[in-house]
Write a protein that holds these residues in place. Sequence first.
Motif, PDB file in Angstrom:
ATOM      1  N   GLU A 194     -30.015   5.060   3.530  1.00 37.30           N
ATOM      2  CA  GLU A 194     -29.477   3.936   4.297  1.00 37.30           C
ATOM      3  C   GLU A 194     -29.745   2.595   3.594  1.00 37.30           C
ATOM      4  OE1 GLU A 194     -30.720   3.982   8.326  1.00 37.30           O
ATOM      5  OE2 GLU A 194     -30.111   6.070   8.677  1.00 37.30           O
ATOM      6  N   CYS A 195     -29.542   2.601   2.305  1.00 37.65           N
ATOM      7  CA  CYS A 195     -29.723   1.381   1.515  1.00 37.65           C
ATOM      8  C   CYS A 195     -28.375   0.703   1.277  1.00 37.65           C
ATOM      9  CB  CYS A 195     -30.397   1.703   0.187  1.00 37.65           C
ATOM     10  SG  CYS A 195     -32.117   2.234   0.364  1.00 37.65           S
ATOM     11  N   TYR A 196     -28.444  -0.575   0.853  1.00 35.75           N
ATOM     12  CA  TYR A 196     -27.233  -1.360   0.662  1.00 35.75           C
ATOM     13  C   TYR A 196     -27.349  -2.109  -0.679  1.00 35.75           C
ATOM     14  CZ  TYR A 196     -23.578  -4.867   1.550  1.00 35.75           C
ATOM     15  OH  TYR A 196     -22.463  -5.669   1.475  1.00 35.75           O
ATOM     16  N   PHE A 197     -26.379  -1.848  -1.589  1.00 31.27           N
ATOM     17  CA  PHE A 197     -26.335  -2.504  -2.899  1.00 31.27           C
ATOM     18  C   PHE A 197     -25.108  -3.430  -2.929  1.00 31.27           C
ATOM     19  CE2 PHE A 197     -28.796   1.271  -3.617  1.00 31.27           C
ATOM     20  CZ  PHE A 197     -29.733   0.935  -4.584  1.00 31.27           C
ATOM     21  N   GLU A 198     -25.319  -4.726  -3.201  1.00 33.73           N
ATOM     22  CA  GLU A 198     -24.206  -5.676  -3.237  1.00 33.73           C
ATOM     23  C   GLU A 198     -24.397  -6.652  -4.410  1.00 33.73           C
ATOM     24  OE1 GLU A 198     -22.060  -9.174  -0.532  1.00 33.73           O
ATOM     25  OE2 GLU A 198     -23.614  -7.895   0.334  1.00 33.73           O
ATOM     26  N   ASP A 199     -23.265  -6.902  -5.142  1.00 28.68           N
ATOM     27  CA  ASP A 199     -23.266  -7.848  -6.273  1.00 28.68           C
ATOM     28  C   ASP A 199     -24.395  -7.532  -7.262  1.00 28.68           C
ATOM     29  OD1 ASP A 199     -21.077  -9.286  -5.413  1.00 28.68           O
ATOM     30  OD2 ASP A 199     -22.281 -10.645  -4.184  1.00 28.68           O
ATOM     31  N   ILE A 200     -24.350  -6.317  -7.759  1.00 28.02           N
ATOM     32  CA  ILE A 200     -25.362  -5.878  -8.718  1.00 28.02           C
ATOM     33  C   ILE A 200     -24.783  -5.997 -10.135  1.00 28.02           C
ATOM     34  CG2 ILE A 200     -26.864  -4.015  -9.465  1.00 28.02           C
ATOM     35  CD1 ILE A 200     -27.515  -5.109  -6.709  1.00 28.02           C
ATOM     36  N   ILE A 248     -28.544   8.799   0.268  1.00 22.26           N
ATOM     37  CA  ILE A 248     -28.096   9.257   1.587  1.00 22.26           C
ATOM     38  C   ILE A 248     -27.613   8.051   2.382  1.00 22.26           C
ATOM     39  CG2 ILE A 248     -28.761  10.428   3.721  1.00 22.26           C
ATOM     40  CD1 ILE A 248     -30.939  11.867   2.169  1.00 22.26           C
ATOM     41  N   ALA A 249     -26.358   8.120   2.839  1.00 19.82           N
ATOM     42  CA  ALA A 249     -25.786   7.046   3.672  1.00 19.82           C
ATOM     43  C   ALA A 249     -25.982   5.681   3.019  1.00 19.82           C
ATOM     44  CB  ALA A 249     -26.372   7.072   5.073  1.00 19.82           C
ATOM     45  N   THR A 250     -25.683   5.585   1.772  1.00 20.83           N
ATOM     46  CA  THR A 250     -25.874   4.346   1.008  1.00 20.83           C
ATOM     47  C   THR A 250     -24.515   3.754   0.643  1.00 20.83           C
ATOM     48  OG1 THR A 250     -27.989   5.118   0.137  1.00 20.83           O
ATOM     49  CG2 THR A 250     -26.871   3.357  -1.077  1.00 20.83           C
ATOM     50  N   LEU A 251     -24.422   2.409   0.706  1.00 16.86           N
ATOM     51  CA  LEU A 251     -23.173   1.709   0.412  1.00 16.86           C
ATOM     52  C   LEU A 251     -23.354   0.867  -0.854  1.00 16.86           C
ATOM     53  CD1 LEU A 251     -20.293   0.802   1.172  1.00 16.86           C
ATOM     54  CD2 LEU A 251     -21.339  -1.020   2.539  1.00 16.86           C
ATOM     55  N   PHE A 252     -22.377   1.010  -1.791  1.00 17.53           N
ATOM     56  CA  PHE A 252     -22.343   0.209  -3.018  1.00 17.53           C
ATOM     57  C   PHE A 252     -21.120  -0.707  -2.938  1.00 17.53           C
ATOM     58  CE2 PHE A 252     -24.533   4.104  -4.018  1.00 17.53           C
ATOM     59  CZ  PHE A 252     -25.595   3.715  -4.827  1.00 17.53           C
ATOM     60  N   TYR A 253     -21.366  -2.023  -2.886  1.00 15.92           N
ATOM     61  CA  TYR A 253     -20.255  -2.970  -2.749  1.00 15.92           C
ATOM     62  C   TYR A 253     -20.302  -3.972  -3.915  1.00 15.92           C
ATOM     63  CZ  TYR A 253     -17.116  -6.476  -0.769  1.00 15.92           C
ATOM     64  OH  TYR A 253     -16.082  -7.359  -0.564  1.00 15.92           O
ATOM     65  N   ASN A 254     -19.195  -4.031  -4.690  1.00 15.67           N
ATOM     66  CA  ASN A 254     -19.059  -4.984  -5.802  1.00 15.67           C
ATOM     67  C   ASN A 254     -20.227  -4.861  -6.790  1.00 15.67           C
ATOM     68  OD1 ASN A 254     -17.783  -7.024  -7.270  1.00 15.67           O
ATOM     69  ND2 ASN A 254     -18.963  -8.636  -6.263  1.00 15.67           N
ATOM     70  N   THR A 255     -20.420  -3.664  -7.275  1.00 15.51           N
ATOM     71  CA  THR A 255     -21.487  -3.420  -8.251  1.00 15.51           C
ATOM     72  C   THR A 255     -20.878  -2.855  -9.540  1.00 15.51           C
ATOM     73  OG1 THR A 255     -21.919  -1.112  -7.640  1.00 15.51           O
ATOM     74  CG2 THR A 255     -22.991  -2.830  -6.320  1.00 15.51           C
ATOM     75  N   ASP A 256     -21.694  -2.848 -10.580  1.00 12.93           N
ATOM     76  CA  ASP A 256     -21.282  -2.194 -11.829  1.00 12.93           C
ATOM     77  C   ASP A 256     -22.084  -0.910 -12.056  1.00 12.93           C
ATOM     78  OD1 ASP A 256     -23.745  -3.173 -12.425  1.00 12.93           O
ATOM     79  OD2 ASP A 256     -23.163  -4.221 -14.260  1.00 12.93           O
ATOM     80  N   LEU A 257     -22.595  -0.344 -10.965  1.00 14.85           N
ATOM     81  CA  LEU A 257     -23.332   0.919 -11.045  1.00 14.85           C
ATOM     82  C   LEU A 257     -22.325   2.069 -11.047  1.00 14.85           C
ATOM     83  CD1 LEU A 257     -26.238   0.140  -8.558  1.00 14.85           C
ATOM     84  CD2 LEU A 257     -26.232  -0.047 -11.058  1.00 14.85           C
ATOM     85  N   PHE A 258     -21.767   2.305 -12.236  1.00 13.35           N
ATOM     86  CA  PHE A 258     -20.728   3.328 -12.360  1.00 13.35           C
ATOM     87  C   PHE A 258     -21.361   4.716 -12.423  1.00 13.35           C
ATOM     88  CE2 PHE A 258     -19.148  -0.524 -14.579  1.00 13.35           C
ATOM     89  CZ  PHE A 258     -18.180  -0.873 -13.654  1.00 13.35           C
ATOM     90  N   CYS A 285     -27.484  12.882 -10.225  1.00 10.75           N
ATOM     91  CA  CYS A 285     -27.830  12.345  -8.903  1.00 10.75           C
ATOM     92  C   CYS A 285     -26.980  13.009  -7.808  1.00 10.75           C
ATOM     93  CB  CYS A 285     -27.623  10.831  -8.874  1.00 10.75           C
ATOM     94  SG  CYS A 285     -28.762   9.919  -9.951  1.00 10.75           S
ATOM     95  N   LYS A 286     -27.523  13.035  -6.575  1.00 14.68           N
ATOM     96  CA  LYS A 286     -26.816  13.574  -5.413  1.00 14.68           C
ATOM     97  C   LYS A 286     -26.392  12.420  -4.509  1.00 14.68           C
ATOM     98  CE  LYS A 286     -29.380  17.962  -5.328  1.00 14.68           C
ATOM     99  NZ  LYS A 286     -30.254  18.844  -4.509  1.00 14.68           N
ATOM    100  N   LEU A 287     -25.100  12.406  -4.135  1.00 11.49           N
ATOM    101  CA  LEU A 287     -24.558  11.370  -3.254  1.00 11.49           C
ATOM    102  C   LEU A 287     -24.152  12.019  -1.933  1.00 11.49           C
ATOM    103  CD1 LEU A 287     -22.359   9.468  -5.871  1.00 11.49           C
ATOM    104  CD2 LEU A 287     -24.591   8.791  -4.999  1.00 11.49           C
ATOM    105  N   ILE A 288     -24.856  11.697  -0.846  1.00  9.62           N
ATOM    106  CA  ILE A 288     -24.590  12.281   0.474  1.00  9.62           C
ATOM    107  C   ILE A 288     -24.151  11.160   1.408  1.00  9.62           C
ATOM    108  CG2 ILE A 288     -25.565  13.592   2.395  1.00  9.62           C
ATOM    109  CD1 ILE A 288     -27.642  14.713   0.449  1.00  9.62           C
ATOM    110  N   ASN A 289     -22.896  11.257   1.853  1.00  7.43           N
ATOM    111  CA  ASN A 289     -22.326  10.241   2.761  1.00  7.43           C
ATOM    112  C   ASN A 289     -22.484   8.819   2.199  1.00  7.43           C
ATOM    113  OD1 ASN A 289     -21.641  12.237   4.649  1.00  7.43           O
ATOM    114  ND2 ASN A 289     -23.658  12.095   5.645  1.00  7.43           N
ATOM    115  N   SER A 290     -22.326   8.678   0.902  1.00  8.05           N
ATOM    116  CA  SER A 290     -22.449   7.376   0.241  1.00  8.05           C
ATOM    117  C   SER A 290     -21.083   6.917  -0.245  1.00  8.05           C
ATOM    118  CB  SER A 290     -23.432   7.460  -0.924  1.00  8.05           C
ATOM    119  OG  SER A 290     -24.731   7.816  -0.448  1.00  8.05           O
TER     120      SER A 290
END
Length: 737
Positions: A528-534, A547-557, A564-569
């Motif tokens: 349940e973390c939030y990454f923005e403008d990274i 888990i349940a993580t949102l990446f918004y406007n990042t360059d974490l391709f 890595c495992k992405l669950i509901n992200s």
Amino acid sequence: MDDDGRYRDGRSDFIRGAKDIAKVAKKQVGKKVGRGVDKMADEYVKRSYKRFEEEDDDDDYAGVPSNDGGYYRNDSRANDDEGHSDSTEGHDEDDEIYEGEYQGIPRGDSGKTGGMDGMAVAEAQQFRDLSAFEGEVRKDREELAQQYETILQECGHGKFQWTLYFVLGLALMADGVEIFVVGFVLPSAEKDMCLSEPNKGMLGLIVYLGMMVGAFVWGGLADRIGRRQTLLISLSINSVFAFFSSFVQGYSSFLFCRLASGVGIGGSIPIVFSYYSEFLAQEKRGEHLSWLCMFWMIGGIYASAMAWAIIPHYGWSFQMGSAYQFHSWRVFVLVCAFPSVAAISALSTMPESPRFYLENGKHDEAWMILKQVHDTNMRAKGYPERVFSVTTIKTVKQIDELVNMSDSAAWHEKWRLKLSSLFHQVWNNFQTVFSPEYRRTTYMMMAVWFSMSFSYYGLTVWFPDMIKYLQKQEYASRTKVFVKEKVEHVTFNFTLENQVHRQGQYFNDKFMNVKMRSMVFEDSLFEECYFEDITSSNTFFKNCTFIATLFYNTDLFKYRLINCKLINSTFLHNKEGCLLSDVSDENNAYMVYFVSFLGTLAVLPGNIVSALLMDKIGRLRMLAGSSVISCVSCFFLSFGNSESAMIALLCLFGGISIASWNSLDVLTVELYPSHKRTTAFGFLNALCKLAAVLGISIFTSFVGITKAVPILFASGALAAGSFLALKLPETRGQVLQ
């Protein structure tokens, strides 16, 4: 009448007997000395051809051999009553025409032996004529060299030579800039264009490959179409493609533009030194050619200063959508084209080399230029009343090189024939560099150029790479490691740099407006973390779970998330393209530019010393001595265990080795004659760039592995070069061939 009849019968018997004797003699001589017969036939053809050129009416006479081997008209030697000469009398089938008798033009059904003899005679005559012509040309060139030196002494050294010095210096400065451009922009361009390691390596070497091709091509052309014209064309190509390279976006187009730019600037060094040397008198040549080398150093300083002032300022950029980006490093590429443009503008006001004109039979053009040199210098020295006393200058005989071209041929066909003829002329001139007269000199110069370039370019690129390696080691030693940390409900809005987090747990955390530099997360959990403008550089997540993580406007391709495992992200509005690493690399960038600036500036003492001593101790002593000292300095590399020590060694090596380069340039100019000077210089400079590519590829492969191999390679190459240099002829005090 009876007396006349007996006289004629006796004369006929005498002629018939002479024919029989000639027939037997011809057979005997043909068996023993066949070449003697060919020589006699050749002399006959030569005399007959000359006689037919001189006489207008070929029906009024026939030739008869005289006692001295000459040919005379019928009305001067033949019997007037007979109305014809013996050489044109009819013959029976058994009669054989004797040697020296006119046989007429052979018909198509003539015997094979006769046809082959005629071809052999023609070829022998052509070869003899060509040898005589070459002898005359050689004599003309020797006389021209002596007279030209005397004329330069009368013209003096003054305002004209100094003006040309600064004009050609701009062209040499452009060459120095070209060497540094790609190396300075590569750290920024690799992120702007998403370059892989192989692509970065190719971009670094492509300039040398282009310069290698350009040196060979423009050097050969300068001996055929002129120094000034060829230099203008090559600099124009360099300017145009350097300008385009600052705007193109794709890697392939940028690579092509830098290749074409390198091809253009490749002609600078061989043409500039040859061009300038042909305006310098004997006692000034070595010194002033060495002073000219300083502009290569100025080019390096200019490139370092402009990179230092422009590239780190990332605000000097604009963007048109997501497809077109113009960052500060592109401004730097554009600024680096200025020396080439300035050189074109200045060179347009200068004349062609008069020595080139004289070598190509253009007396009046050469005389006018030499008069201009004389008058310019005399006016500047305060003697405007002095008159140029030379009235006639020796020119070299020219051989006609005709291209068979009909008036009805299309324009493209005419151009094709002209280019084909020019190509053959350039290629034939290149082959003369390996003629028996110059073969040993050329092979020795090839070995010296290769060994110098292999060691110099290999080490000068190896030094910065070693400095970067030491910087990385020092940076890695300051890495902070966090193990099994647990962070909940925390907002990160600051820079994270040079850290390793292992087995961490992050719950309901926010990463907003964060710059991540050299960050590694291993075996960690993000819930349940939030990454923005990274904005990240050298940042990776390894074996992590989101888990349940949102990446918004990042360059974490995705390539930054390893296993890595992405669950509901979810990823929303990812940043497109490869972004420049901003402030994180400013200090490192400044250090790279500063090191290059110091390394280039360090050659100044070596330039001054070589210029002052070049005409005093000679080219060979300067070349061999500098190479030996450079070889010894290589062994100090083993003590370079710190960044400051490597910078000091770089400056030491550059300051010593520049004297070798200056003496090698002067020696190359003076060892070859004017009609093949730029051809030979261009070929040797092309070989130099090939050795540079090999040296860079080999030396850099040992960065971080061992110092022993680069040290042994460099010292061995320099030792071999200094030994071979002593075998070359000394050119100090000699007129320009």
